[in-house]
Design a protein around this motif. Structure first.
Motif, PDB file in Angstrom:
ATOM      1  N   CYS A   9      38.046  22.429 -15.875  1.00 18.75           N
ATOM      2  CA  CYS A   9      38.018  22.039 -17.285  1.00 18.75           C
ATOM      3  C   CYS A   9      39.071  20.972 -17.560  1.00 18.75           C
ATOM      4  O   CYS A   9      40.271  21.208 -17.396  1.00 18.75           O
ATOM      5  CB  CYS A   9      38.255  23.260 -18.173  1.00 18.75           C
ATOM      6  SG  CYS A   9      37.061  24.590 -17.820  1.00 18.75           S
ATOM      7  N   GLY A  10      38.607  19.798 -17.980  1.00 19.33           N
ATOM      8  CA  GLY A  10      39.507  18.700 -18.302  1.00 19.33           C
ATOM      9  C   GLY A  10      40.314  18.988 -19.545  1.00 19.33           C
ATOM     10  O   GLY A  10      39.929  19.815 -20.384  1.00 19.33           O
ATOM     11  N   ASP A  11      41.403  18.284 -19.683  1.00 17.46           N
ATOM     12  CA  ASP A  11      42.418  18.496 -20.717  1.00 17.46           C
ATOM     13  C   ASP A  11      41.847  19.006 -22.050  1.00 17.46           C
ATOM     14  O   ASP A  11      41.232  18.250 -22.801  1.00 17.46           O
ATOM     15  CB  ASP A  11      43.145  17.192 -20.987  1.00 17.46           C
ATOM     16  CG  ASP A  11      43.711  16.553 -19.720  1.00 17.46           C
ATOM     17  OD1 ASP A  11      43.234  16.869 -18.622  1.00 17.46           O
ATOM     18  OD2 ASP A  11      44.618  15.720 -19.843  1.00 17.46           O
ATOM     19  N   PRO A  12      42.063  20.276 -22.381  1.00 19.16           N
ATOM     20  CA  PRO A  12      41.508  20.822 -23.629  1.00 19.16           C
ATOM     21  C   PRO A  12      42.182  20.299 -24.894  1.00 19.16           C
ATOM     22  O   PRO A  12      41.538  20.236 -25.951  1.00 19.16           O
ATOM     23  CB  PRO A  12      41.734  22.334 -23.487  1.00 19.16           C
ATOM     24  CG  PRO A  12      41.843  22.578 -22.021  1.00 19.16           C
ATOM     25  CD  PRO A  12      42.562  21.362 -21.500  1.00 19.16           C
ATOM     26  N   PHE A  16      39.274  25.083 -26.999  1.00 15.63           N
ATOM     27  CA  PHE A  16      38.849  25.878 -25.848  1.00 15.63           C
ATOM     28  C   PHE A  16      37.399  26.347 -25.948  1.00 15.63           C
ATOM     29  O   PHE A  16      36.906  26.997 -25.031  1.00 15.63           O
ATOM     30  CB  PHE A  16      39.776  27.090 -25.685  1.00 15.63           C
ATOM     31  CG  PHE A  16      41.181  26.706 -25.314  1.00 15.63           C
ATOM     32  CD1 PHE A  16      41.568  26.650 -23.994  1.00 15.63           C
ATOM     33  CD2 PHE A  16      42.106  26.365 -26.291  1.00 15.63           C
ATOM     34  CE1 PHE A  16      42.855  26.276 -23.635  1.00 15.63           C
ATOM     35  CE2 PHE A  16      43.395  25.980 -25.961  1.00 15.63           C
ATOM     36  CZ  PHE A  16      43.773  25.940 -24.623  1.00 15.63           C
ATOM     37  N   ARG A  17      36.726  25.988 -27.005  1.00 15.57           N
ATOM     38  CA  ARG A  17      35.347  26.452 -27.188  1.00 15.57           C
ATOM     39  C   ARG A  17      34.452  26.003 -26.035  1.00 15.57           C
ATOM     40  O   ARG A  17      33.619  26.773 -25.538  1.00 15.57           O
ATOM     41  CB  ARG A  17      34.797  25.927 -28.517  1.00 15.57           C
ATOM     42  CG  ARG A  17      33.369  26.374 -28.813  1.00 15.57           C
ATOM     43  CD  ARG A  17      32.936  25.922 -30.198  1.00 15.57           C
ATOM     44  NE  ARG A  17      31.563  26.299 -30.474  1.00 15.57           N
ATOM     45  CZ  ARG A  17      30.933  26.050 -31.628  1.00 15.57           C
ATOM     46  NH1 ARG A  17      31.585  25.443 -32.606  1.00 15.57           N
ATOM     47  NH2 ARG A  17      29.688  26.425 -31.789  1.00 15.57           N
ATOM     48  N   GLN A  18      34.613  24.731 -25.594  1.00 15.60           N
ATOM     49  CA  GLN A  18      33.776  24.218 -24.512  1.00 15.60           C
ATOM     50  C   GLN A  18      34.010  24.966 -23.209  1.00 15.60           C
ATOM     51  O   GLN A  18      33.101  25.105 -22.384  1.00 15.60           O
ATOM     52  CB  GLN A  18      34.018  22.708 -24.329  1.00 15.60           C
ATOM     53  CG  GLN A  18      35.329  22.335 -23.659  1.00 15.60           C
ATOM     54  CD  GLN A  18      36.529  22.379 -24.608  1.00 15.60           C
ATOM     55  OE1 GLN A  18      36.389  22.739 -25.774  1.00 15.60           O
ATOM     56  NE2 GLN A  18      37.691  21.990 -24.124  1.00 15.60           N
ATOM     57  N   VAL A  19      35.211  25.473 -23.022  1.00 17.23           N
ATOM     58  CA  VAL A  19      35.532  26.241 -21.815  1.00 17.23           C
ATOM     59  C   VAL A  19      34.765  27.554 -21.815  1.00 17.23           C
ATOM     60  O   VAL A  19      34.083  27.908 -20.846  1.00 17.23           O
ATOM     61  CB  VAL A  19      37.047  26.499 -21.731  1.00 17.23           C
ATOM     62  CG1 VAL A  19      37.368  27.405 -20.550  1.00 17.23           C
ATOM     63  CG2 VAL A  19      37.822  25.184 -21.643  1.00 17.23           C
ATOM     64  N   VAL A  20      34.872  28.275 -22.914  1.00 21.19           N
ATOM     65  CA  VAL A  20      34.231  29.589 -23.014  1.00 21.19           C
ATOM     66  C   VAL A  20      32.713  29.461 -22.981  1.00 21.19           C
ATOM     67  O   VAL A  20      32.015  30.221 -22.290  1.00 21.19           O
ATOM     68  CB  VAL A  20      34.693  30.304 -24.301  1.00 21.19           C
ATOM     69  CG1 VAL A  20      33.935  31.610 -24.488  1.00 21.19           C
ATOM     70  CG2 VAL A  20      36.192  30.557 -24.246  1.00 21.19           C
ATOM     71  N   ALA A  49      38.212  35.696 -24.370  1.00 22.92           N
ATOM     72  CA  ALA A  49      36.785  35.893 -24.118  1.00 22.92           C
ATOM     73  C   ALA A  49      36.486  36.016 -22.632  1.00 22.92           C
ATOM     74  O   ALA A  49      35.569  36.747 -22.234  1.00 22.92           O
ATOM     75  CB  ALA A  49      35.980  34.736 -24.720  1.00 22.92           C
ATOM     76  N   LEU A  50      37.253  35.337 -21.803  1.00 23.37           N
ATOM     77  CA  LEU A  50      37.037  35.451 -20.355  1.00 23.37           C
ATOM     78  C   LEU A  50      37.541  36.780 -19.830  1.00 23.37           C
ATOM     79  O   LEU A  50      36.999  37.327 -18.875  1.00 23.37           O
ATOM     80  CB  LEU A  50      37.721  34.298 -19.621  1.00 23.37           C
ATOM     81  CG  LEU A  50      37.175  32.898 -19.897  1.00 23.37           C
ATOM     82  CD1 LEU A  50      37.833  31.885 -18.978  1.00 23.37           C
ATOM     83  CD2 LEU A  50      35.661  32.835 -19.734  1.00 23.37           C
ATOM     84  N   HIS A  51      38.601  37.306 -20.459  1.00 19.59           N
ATOM     85  CA  HIS A  51      39.097  38.631 -20.069  1.00 19.59           C
ATOM     86  C   HIS A  51      38.017  39.699 -20.269  1.00 19.59           C
ATOM     87  O   HIS A  51      37.989  40.714 -19.575  1.00 19.59           O
ATOM     88  CB  HIS A  51      40.325  39.010 -20.907  1.00 19.59           C
ATOM     89  CG  HIS A  51      41.566  38.267 -20.530  1.00 19.59           C
ATOM     90  ND1 HIS A  51      42.121  38.309 -19.269  1.00 19.59           N
ATOM     91  CD2 HIS A  51      42.370  37.459 -21.259  1.00 19.59           C
ATOM     92  CE1 HIS A  51      43.211  37.564 -19.235  1.00 19.59           C
ATOM     93  NE2 HIS A  51      43.381  37.039 -20.426  1.00 19.59           N
ATOM     94  N   GLN A  52      37.129  39.456 -21.228  1.00 20.45           N
ATOM     95  CA  GLN A  52      36.097  40.435 -21.548  1.00 20.45           C
ATOM     96  C   GLN A  52      34.887  40.328 -20.618  1.00 20.45           C
ATOM     97  O   GLN A  52      33.976  41.128 -20.698  1.00 20.45           O
ATOM     98  CB  GLN A  52      35.664  40.253 -23.009  1.00 20.45           C
ATOM     99  CG  GLN A  52      36.793  40.529 -23.998  1.00 20.45           C
ATOM    100  CD  GLN A  52      36.463  40.112 -25.406  1.00 20.45           C
ATOM    101  OE1 GLN A  52      35.466  39.436 -25.653  1.00 20.45           O
ATOM    102  NE2 GLN A  52      37.300  40.508 -26.356  1.00 20.45           N
ATOM    103  N   ARG A 236      38.228  17.212 -22.407  1.00 27.06           N
ATOM    104  CA  ARG A 236      37.455  18.383 -22.833  1.00 27.06           C
ATOM    105  C   ARG A 236      36.109  18.472 -22.125  1.00 27.06           C
ATOM    106  O   ARG A 236      35.165  19.063 -22.638  1.00 27.06           O
ATOM    107  CB  ARG A 236      37.283  18.417 -24.353  1.00 27.06           C
ATOM    108  CG  ARG A 236      38.611  18.422 -25.105  1.00 27.06           C
ATOM    109  CD  ARG A 236      38.443  18.657 -26.608  1.00 27.06           C
ATOM    110  NE  ARG A 236      39.738  18.593 -27.257  1.00 27.06           N
ATOM    111  CZ  ARG A 236      40.166  17.570 -28.008  1.00 27.06           C
ATOM    112  NH1 ARG A 236      39.374  16.539 -28.214  1.00 27.06           N
ATOM    113  NH2 ARG A 236      41.365  17.586 -28.555  1.00 27.06           N
ATOM    114  N   GLY A 237      36.026  17.870 -20.931  1.00 26.26           N
ATOM    115  CA  GLY A 237      34.826  17.984 -20.125  1.00 26.26           C
ATOM    116  C   GLY A 237      34.904  19.203 -19.218  1.00 26.26           C
ATOM    117  O   GLY A 237      35.970  19.790 -19.022  1.00 26.26           O
TER     118      GLY A 237
END
Length: 267
Positions: A9-12, A16-20, A49-52, A236-237
């Motif tokens: 994931c490029g510089d957020p 962080f929405r695009q990551v999740v 969200a990733l922890h879940q 953010r890519g």
């Protein structure tokens, strides 16, 4: 068996929405943040969200993650420490070994480039060396630990001691904030570092992946000479490395198209 990728994931820069969303859509096995997160709350909360899910996540810091002490504490803390891969190797679910070199080269610490006033030699080889000459009122450690304390910006500086230690390890994937030497700006001036190439080669890495420059220039013509694949991820890519070795742009960076137009115009 369902194939699950590793996402880079490029510089957020605080988003962080695009990551999740990308992790959910691809059912990613692993998510790796390439620095300049600049979270508005502790980083582990941004990744809740990733922890879940059963997606593991890791990160390296970028230069802007140390713009202030408050920001540094959101990135470097006891809860994020297990996810920080700066200077250490972790084995991912699919068996690939991942490591990272956080931060940027700075002339007042180490700038390993031809023509540098120090001839590529470090000004301060280690954090402890720098602490000794840092005025007490500027010394900072986000963990409040007994480890060396330096000005907060240098929590995102690359020290030669840490580079040397990492070069003794072995990994399949190296993630950095700085770019390998292939990278150039849109005037053709080099903005990448041969030292990153050499680190990837010392590690025996098959991939070197970076953020920082907010673009994803095609470096494939250099891969044979480099002895590894290099990939940049845009602002953010999100890009995916699939188990079969395929590299895919899952979500283009926000200014990728503009960067390509700039590059074509400069040719």
């Amino acid at each position: 068996m369902t194939l699950r990728p590793v996402l880079f994931c490029g510089d957020p820069h605080s988003r962080f929405r695009q990551v999740v969303e990308s992790a959910s859509r691809t059912r990613a096995a692993t998510v790796v943040l390439l620095g300049d997160m600049e979270p508005s709350r502790p980083l582990e909360e941004e990744m809740t969200a990733l922890h879940q899910s059963d997606t593991e996540w890791y990160y390296i810091a970028g230069n802007h993650d140390a713009d202030s002490q408050a920001l540094a504490r959101r990135v470097w803390n006891r809860n994020t420490e297990p996810h920080n891969i700066h200077g250490r190797v972790v084995t991912l679910k699919g068996g690939l070994r991942l490591t990272g070199l956080a931060g940027v080269f700075r002339g007042d610490v180490w700038y390993p480039q031809v023509g540098d006033k120090n001839g590529g030699r470090s000004t301060h080889y280690s954090r402890l060396d720098l602490e000794r000459v840092t005025p007490r009122q500027y010394r900072f450690n986000p963990y409040d630990a007994a480890a060396p304390k330096v000005h907060h910006k240098h929590w995102a500086s690359i020290f030669e001691e840490e580079y040397d230690a990492l070069a003794e390890m072995q990994a399949d994937i190296l993630v950095t904030h700085e770019a390998p030497s292939y990278h150039c700006d849109f005037s053709g001036k080099g903005t990448g570092f041969r030292a990153i190439d050499e680190l990837a080669q010392f590690l025996g890495a098959r991939y070197a992946i970076h953020g920082h420059h907010h673009d994803n220039q095609d470096s494939s013509e250099f891969w044979v000479q480099q002895k590894f694949e290099s990939h940049g991820v845009g602002l953010r890519g999100v890009s995916a490395l699939w188990p079969d070795g395929r590299w895919e742009v899952v979500m283009p960076g926000e200014i990728d198209d503009a960067r390509r137009r700039q590059l074509r115009a400069s040719e």
